[in-house]
Design an enzyme around this catalytic site. Structure first.
Site, PDB file in Angstrom:
ATOM      1  N   ASP A   1      -3.302   3.085   1.116  1.00  0.00           N
ATOM      2  CA  ASP A   1      -3.033   4.466   1.429  1.00  0.00           C
ATOM      3  C   ASP A   1      -1.533   4.922   1.076  1.00  0.00           C
ATOM      4  O   ASP A   1      -0.727   3.933   0.983  1.00  0.00           O
ATOM      5  CB  ASP A   1      -3.463   5.011   2.828  1.00  0.00           C
ATOM      6  CG  ASP A   1      -2.652   4.154   3.780  1.00  0.00           C
ATOM      7  OD1 ASP A   1      -2.708   3.051   3.625  1.00  0.00           O
ATOM      8  OD2 ASP A   1      -2.444   4.761   5.074  1.00  0.00           O
TER       9      ASP A   1
ATOM     10  N   GLU B   1      -3.855   2.751   6.526  1.00  0.00           N
ATOM     11  CA  GLU B   1      -2.859   1.860   7.397  1.00  0.00           C
ATOM     12  C   GLU B   1      -1.854   2.684   8.204  1.00  0.00           C
ATOM     13  O   GLU B   1      -1.572   2.420   9.343  1.00  0.00           O
ATOM     14  CB  GLU B   1      -2.222   0.783   6.346  1.00  0.00           C
ATOM     15  CG  GLU B   1      -1.562  -0.378   7.264  1.00  0.00           C
ATOM     16  CD  GLU B   1      -0.191   0.186   7.896  1.00  0.00           C
ATOM     17  OE1 GLU B   1       0.176  -0.347   8.961  1.00  0.00           O
ATOM     18  OE2 GLU B   1       0.469   0.961   7.342  1.00  0.00           O
TER      19      GLU B   1
HETATM   20 ZN    ZN Z   1       4.393   2.491   5.905  1.00  0.00          ZN
HETATM   21 ZN    ZN Z   2       3.226  -0.161   4.440  1.00  0.00          ZN
END
Ligand code: ZN
Ligand code: ZN
Length: 430
Positions: free
Chosen positions: A90, A157
């Site tokens: 991401d 994440e």
């Molecule tokens: Zn990051």
């Molecule tokens: Zn990262």
């Protein structure tokens, strides 16, 4: 579990990596494509599709849609250990300002419908392109190892949701359960450097949204109001005393109020104020202590200030600390030192104050996450000071200026992964 010497594992890694020169242009093309087309956490539809087709092209059994947009690639190659490797994919709501030919001009849509510029400012595009490269090489050279590879391509994440979502969707039940889980994160040190840290490598994190309720009124009639702006200001000041005066100074802790929103005009006292707060600590008991103190102060200020009702304190994002297994860290570190030379493998002196939801993938399985440099040598060498001082002077991650030294970083990212995987996947009997 691993009986081979680090030298033997590194020797097989060198043989597998002999094809990297030929493969690197393809890894680079994938990287530039991912970099130019970043997607926000939880919205990585195009990225997940690209990863799935890359895994399929490498000959892996591919399952998409694991915990949302997660992709799992499995390469079963005879009896032996199961090694899990995770890369995240991401990007962040940041407008890129690197001036690179392949810089992002992408925009993404947030949950509230607003659009924002998007950039791979944390280097997750590096992680993903290098994992695809490693998958290609390990698949092509499956005569050099035995066991099973489980490649985990993870969304979301940055919001600390992706790992939990994939686990909740049966990551370690539906697919072979790894004996060891590995991951890496790029860092702003010089390209070529690899950093290991046994024990706590990333902090635990809890992100809160706090709504302080007051009573709105005309700005010229403050006595008819309960002013949430004043309550917010008092709260922010008192929160600073938690780290300074409540927590053991030996503990690494952070409390940051990163966002404050209230009101629309000077002459209107608004009905509420919203704070966003992040807490960091290296253990659950200490972050529990931070949270309890924060709640006490937030509620106490509101009660003292005649708030009509208690504030709402919502835990919106959180992760436990990354606690690297000492034996796994030592094993991977030894193979990296064989591959790159001991001078290039540098231990980190302390945990990163950032956070990583890889923590959940390694919570019940021995795991390690290492770091590798991504800054051009000329930039790094021009700075002075010890490691942390120099790191602070580099164009940092999570800024518009993060521009990894592309080819050397991609190369090292593939090498570290192949070396670490083969540290646990033994050679075939002659
Ligand atoms: Zn990051
Ligand atoms: Zn990262």
């Amino acid at each position: 579990m691993a009986t081979e010497s680090p030298e033997e594992a590194a020797g097989r890694a060198r043989a597998v990596l002999a094809d990297l020169d030929g493969l690197l242009p393809e890894v680079d093309a994938l990287y530039q494509d991912l970099h130019a087309n970043p997607e926000l956490s939880g919205a990585e539809v195009r990225t997940a599709g690209m990863v799935a087709s890359c895994y399929a092209a490498a000959g892996l059994d591919v399952t998409a849609g694991v915990g949302g947009l997660g992709v799992v690639g499995v390469l079963a190659n005879g009896p032996g250990p199961v090694v899990g490797i995770r890369a995240d994919f991401d990007a962040l709501p940041i407008a890129e300002d690197t001036g690179l030919a392949y810089a992002s001009t992408a925009v993404g849509t947030r949950a509230d419908g607003t659009t924002v510029p998007v950039m791979h400012a944390c280097g997750h595009d590096l992680h993903t392109a290098s994992l695809v490269g490693a998958a290609r090489l390990l698949a092509a050279h499956r005569d050099r190892w035995r066991g099973t590879l489980v490649l985990i391509a993870q969304p979301a994440e940055e919001t600390m949701q992706g790992a939990k979502a994939m686990l909740g969707d049966g990551l370690f039940d539906r697919f072979p359960r790894p004996d060891v889980v590995l991951a890496q994160h790029c860092a702003v040190t010089r390209t070529g450097m690899v950093h290991h840290k046994a024990g706590i490598a990333y902090s635990a994190c809890r992100n809160f949204r706090i709504t302080i309720h007051g009573r709105g009124a005309h700005g010229a009639a403050p006595h008819w109001s309960v002013d949430p702006v004043l309550l917010a200001a008092q709260t922010i000041v008192l929160l600073q005393g938690i780290v300074a005066r409540e927590v053991d100074p030996d503990e690494m802790t952070v409390l940051t109020v990163g966002s404050v929103h209230a009101g629309t005009r000077p002459n209107i006292i608004p009905p509420e104020a919203v704070l966003e707060v992040t807490l960091r600590a290296t253990s659950e008991p200490v972050i529990d202590q931070l949270q309890a103190a924060m709640e006490r102060i937030v509620n106490g200020v509101a009660a003292t200030g005649r708030a009509p009702r208690p504030p709402e304190i919502e835990l919106r994002e959180h992760t436990i600390a990354v606690d690297n297994d000492a034996a796994v860290t030592a094993r991977v570190r030894a193979v990296h030192a064989e591959l790159f030379g001991a001078d290039e493998v540098i231990d980190l002196p302390e945990a990163n104050k950032g956070s990583e939801d890889f923590a959940y993938l390694g919570a019940d399985i021995p795991a390690t996450m290492w770091f590798y440099g991504s800054t051009a040598p000329e930039l790094w060498d021009a700075a002075s000071g010890e490691l942390r001082e120099r790191m602070a002077r580099m164009p940092g991650q999570h800024t518009p200026f993060y521009a990894p030294d592309r080819l050397p970083t991609l190369r090292r990212g593939v090498e570290t992964l192949v070396g670490a995987a083969l540290a646990y996947l033994p050679g075939r009997p002659a």
